[in-house]
Design a protein around this motif. Structure first.
Motif, mmCIF file in Angstrom:
data_model
loop_
_atom_site.group_PDB
_atom_site.id
_atom_site.type_symbol
_atom_site.label_atom_id
_atom_site.label_comp_id
_atom_site.label_asym_id
_atom_site.label_seq_id
_atom_site.Cartn_x
_atom_site.Cartn_y
_atom_site.Cartn_z
ATOM 1 N N PHE A 194 0.843 -1.193 0.000
ATOM 2 C CA PHE A 194 0.000 0.000 0.000
ATOM 3 C C PHE A 194 0.875 1.238 0.000
ATOM 4 N N HIS A 195 0.394 2.290 -0.613
ATOM 5 C CA HIS A 195 1.018 3.598 -0.533
ATOM 6 C C HIS A 195 0.249 4.362 0.542
ATOM 7 N N HIS A 197 -6.856 -8.124 1.582
ATOM 8 C CA HIS A 197 -6.625 -6.725 1.222
ATOM 9 C C HIS A 197 -7.491 -5.792 2.068
ATOM 10 N N THR A 238 -4.267 6.950 5.668
ATOM 11 C CA THR A 238 -5.048 6.781 4.451
ATOM 12 C C THR A 238 -4.308 5.891 3.463
ATOM 13 N N PRO A 239 -4.673 4.606 3.386
ATOM 14 C CA PRO A 239 -3.985 3.705 2.467
ATOM 15 C C PRO A 239 -4.569 3.765 1.058
ATOM 16 N N SER A 240 -3.722 3.580 0.095
ATOM 17 C CA SER A 240 -4.169 3.360 -1.278
ATOM 18 C C SER A 240 -3.311 2.252 -1.845
ATOM 19 N N PRO A 241 -3.883 1.378 -2.655
ATOM 20 C CA PRO A 241 -3.087 0.263 -3.190
ATOM 21 C C PRO A 241 -1.925 0.771 -4.031
ATOM 22 N N GLU A 242 -0.788 0.175 -3.857
ATOM 23 C CA GLU A 242 0.398 0.503 -4.648
ATOM 24 C C GLU A 242 0.359 -0.373 -5.887
ATOM 25 N N GLU A 260 0.384 7.958 1.926
ATOM 26 C CA GLU A 260 0.953 9.292 1.742
ATOM 27 C C GLU A 260 1.140 10.034 3.063
ATOM 28 N N LYS A 316 -6.196 -2.902 4.749
ATOM 29 C CA LYS A 316 -6.602 -1.509 4.498
ATOM 30 C C LYS A 316 -7.374 -0.951 5.698
#
Length: 88
Positions: free
Chosen positions: A24-25, A68, A81-85, A27, A72
């Motif tokens: 996960f990215h 997943h 705040t995760p976002s899929p990499e 930020e 998350k």
């Protein structure tokens, strides 16, 4: 988000995520304290996982779980705040 005032890039080298890892990215992961909080949250919710959280690259890599949504949710519950990499 972290309020520890230690927002510098990581001094540890980031390990490349394994092919079987969920990555996960995140930020808003900005320091080692943030990374530790995320790592602890995932490992507490998903025992048996191995987590590498690197604030320098803003990547969280999780081995030992393919859920997943659960990973998350753990990151979000820790206040991030995760976002899929996307990995090619």
């Amino acid at each position: 988000m972290c309020s520890c005032q230690q927002h510098s890039t990581s001094t540890a080298q980031a390990a490349a995520p394994a092919a079987d890892a969920l990555t996960f990215h995140v930020e808003d992961m900005s320091c080692g304290h943030c990374a530790g909080t995320i790592k602890g949250a995932i490992e507490a919710r998903l025992p048996g996982t191995t987590v590498i959280a690197d604030p320098g690259s803003k990547q969280v890599s999780v081995r030992g779980s393919s859920d997943h949504a659960a990973v998350k949710a753990a990151i979000a519950a820790a206040g991030y705040t995760p976002s899929p990499e996307l990995i090619d």
